[in-house]
Design an enzyme around this catalytic site. Structure first.
Site, PDB file in Angstrom:
ATOM      1  N   LYS A 191     -20.182 206.795  12.274  1.00 44.59           N
ATOM      2  CA  LYS A 191     -19.499 205.599  11.592  1.00 44.59           C
ATOM      3  C   LYS A 191     -19.990 204.434  12.009  1.00 44.59           C
ATOM      4  O   LYS A 191     -20.305 203.387  11.566  1.00 44.59           O
ATOM      5  CB  LYS A 191     -18.034 205.537  11.517  1.00 44.59           C
ATOM      6  CG  LYS A 191     -17.422 206.806  10.816  1.00 44.59           C
ATOM      7  CD  LYS A 191     -15.977 206.952  10.947  1.00 44.59           C
ATOM      8  CE  LYS A 191     -15.562 207.927   9.958  1.00 44.59           C
ATOM      9  NZ  LYS A 191     -15.734 209.330  10.480  1.00 44.59           N
ATOM     10  N   ALA A 206     -15.343 205.668  18.488  1.00 47.19           N
ATOM     11  CA  ALA A 206     -16.693 205.761  17.646  1.00 47.19           C
ATOM     12  C   ALA A 206     -17.628 206.865  17.681  1.00 47.19           C
ATOM     13  O   ALA A 206     -18.304 206.993  17.121  1.00 47.19           O
ATOM     14  CB  ALA A 206     -17.382 204.548  18.183  1.00 47.19           C
ATOM     15  N   ALA A 207     -17.481 207.480  19.076  1.00 49.49           N
ATOM     16  CA  ALA A 207     -18.210 208.569  19.517  1.00 49.49           C
ATOM     17  C   ALA A 207     -18.291 209.878  18.322  1.00 49.49           C
ATOM     18  O   ALA A 207     -17.284 209.897  17.643  1.00 49.49           O
ATOM     19  CB  ALA A 207     -17.960 209.029  21.111  1.00 49.49           C
ATOM     20  N   PRO A 208     -19.300 210.563  18.351  1.00 46.60           N
ATOM     21  CA  PRO A 208     -20.697 210.337  18.722  1.00 46.60           C
ATOM     22  C   PRO A 208     -21.461 209.261  18.125  1.00 46.60           C
ATOM     23  O   PRO A 208     -22.538 209.148  18.498  1.00 46.60           O
ATOM     24  CB  PRO A 208     -21.169 211.741  18.404  1.00 46.60           C
ATOM     25  CG  PRO A 208     -20.527 212.151  17.157  1.00 46.60           C
ATOM     26  CD  PRO A 208     -19.280 211.620  17.351  1.00 46.60           C
ATOM     27  N   CYS A 242      -9.695 213.422  10.112  1.00 47.34           N
ATOM     28  CA  CYS A 242     -10.509 214.534   9.455  1.00 47.34           C
ATOM     29  C   CYS A 242      -9.533 215.867   9.401  1.00 47.34           C
ATOM     30  O   CYS A 242      -9.699 216.902   9.547  1.00 47.34           O
ATOM     31  CB  CYS A 242     -11.731 215.031  10.256  1.00 47.34           C
ATOM     32  SG  CYS A 242     -11.383 215.360  11.663  1.00 47.34           S
TER      33      CYS A 242
END
Length: 468
Positions: free
Chosen positions: A115, A110-112, A230
């Protein structure tokens, strides 16, 4: 100019026609990445900076120029998040498929926090978001951004993907924005070009499959996996999706789109829907998304919970809740209070069964609203409370800061308040939005802004552009 590796160019020429591949190369090498933000609807309603709306997400905006976000107090107050427009497409996929009665969603890598804050923005409050990051310093940044966003229906954890194999099938959906070779970030982050290699792509593929294999066991039957990267290559994208279908029994689902968005579909021989964002066709950076559903009869742990991992178990001490904590919240009857690593925290009662189960197996950084710490006889209010949307408007006296004073506060520098300001704990605000706490002693005020959050830069070359 960004100089692209020859092996990368060759790879792209295998998946795109020559003319389109050259258009992609030119975009990466010769143009600037757009700047996009997403509003926090609980704290902000509009953008005043020259901007253009993101087509696939209401509340997303492209700014005509990139301001100095570091020097905007409203950014630190959590009124908006700086996020790539392409990745906001996740909201379209979530809204298309996630049932409204979903009780628990995991953001696995999840970082940073882009989302995670997006999810917390669109999920109903009866859905608990578990936002996880394995690397501890990155997890602290995730926790900071979630606290700034202000929604209490969150548990922030720092666990390896393998730790989730301990859990039963508890998640209705898992968002896995897996670590990847980062080809989609070449324009925005030239440093990623020097780190790219075919060998690194191969390492990423295996790591991605390991991550998904571990998390899959904690996904409910008929649960959803939102798999994203990405990067551009087919190996980390279409081929991994095909592997999930073959090895784990996933079924790929379609997401409604509009042709004008310029989204690219499947570039492999496989026949399933996926969603690619190329910067020469869509206004944003490189992004890939696929939605998969776990079979109703898929392999999963059906036990209630297995024996806790003692190493990761959170040690909660029995606590007597100070009565004042309840007065600091709106609708205090909707919260239960826990002691998490010495911090009194308010967690929505609706999530109590889930929270009690998760805390046995996961390393929790924060949950709900970090409210206060005991220091001697003082109960020190915490930053998470200051920025929470559940903070009562009458809990603390306010002091409105000028722009210059707001930056002084955010740098955690020494502070003096006007004589008429009440002594004790005071909430510092900027344009009416909470920034954090001060303790007014009369002759001076203690700046309680978290040391690890403070602005370190002291140089502002140009006046800050007003965003909101």
């Amino acid at each position: 100019m960004n100089i692209l590796p020859a092996a990368f160019r060759e790879e792209i020429l295998h998946i795109l026609p020559v003319e389109e591949a050259n258009a992609l190369f030119q975009t990466i090498e010769s143009t600037t990445a757009p700047t996009s933000i997403r509003l926090n609807p609980s704290k902000a309603q509009s953008v005043v900076a020259p901007s253009e709306k993101v087509s696939w997400f209401q509340g997303g905006y492209y700014l005509n120029e990139r301001p100095s976000f570091t020097f905007d107090p409203l950014f630190h107050a959590g009124l908006y998040y700086v996020q790539e427009a392409s990745s906001m497409f996740l909201a379209q996929a979530i809204r298309s498929h996630l049932p409204k009665e979903a009780s628990c969603v995991l953001d696995l890598c999840a970082a940073p926090g882009g989302k995670s804050t997006l999810l917390r923005q669109i999920l109903p409050d009866n859905t608990l978001l578990v936002a996880n990051e394995f690397i501890r310093n990155r997890a602290q940044i995730l926790s900071e951004n979630l606290q700034k966003w202000g929604n209490p229906h969150v548990v922030c954890t720092s666990n390896a993907p393998a730790d989730f194999t301990q859990l039963p099938a508890v998640f209705d959906a898992i968002v896995a924005d897996v670590p990847c070779s980062g080809e989609g970030m070449f324009r925005k982050d030239p440093q990623s070009i020097s780190e790219w290699s075919p060998q690194n792509v191969s390492l990423c593929i295996q790591r991605q499959r390991d991550i998904i294999s571990h998390a899959w066991q904690a996904l409910k039957p008929n649960g959803l996996l939102f798999y994203s990267t990405c990067t551009y290559n087919r190996e980390e994208n279409e081929q991994n999706v095909a592997w999930i279908c073959k090895e784990l029994g996933g079924e790929v689902l379609a997401v409604p789109t509009i042709e004008a968005w310029g989204i690219t579909g499947n570039l492999s021989q496989e026949d399933f829907p996926i969603y690619r964002f190329f910067p020469h066709k869509t206004k944003g950076e490189g992004f890939f998304l696929a939605v998969l559903r776990k079979a109703a009869s898929g392999e999963h742990n059906q036990e209630v919970f297995i024996k806790p991992n003692k190493k990761e178990k959170n040690k909660e001490k029995p606590m007597a809740t100070p009565a004042i904590l309840k007065k600091w919240l709106k609708e205090e009857e909707k919260f239960m209070f826990k002691d998490i690593k010495g911090t009194f925290s308010a967690i929505p009662t609706i999530h109590e069964p889930l929270y009690q189960s998760l805390t046995k197996y996961l390393y929790i950084l924060h949950a709900g609203i970090p409210m206060a710490c005991q220091k001697g006889k003082d109960l020190i209010p915490q930053q998470g409370l200051a920025l929470s949307t559940s903070l009562s408007d009458t809990a603390f006296p306010y002091v409105e800061l000028s722009y210059e004073k707001a930056l002084t506060y955010l740098r955690k520098e020494s502070f003096q308040l006007p004589e008429e300001v009440s002594k004790g704990f005071v909430l510092a605000t900027y344009q009416g939005k909470p920034l954090g706490f001060l303790k007014n002693l009369g002759n001076r005020a203690n700046n309680l802004y978290p040391n690890e959050w403070k602005i370190k830069s002291t140089t502002l070359n140009n006046p800050v552009q007003v965003v909101l």
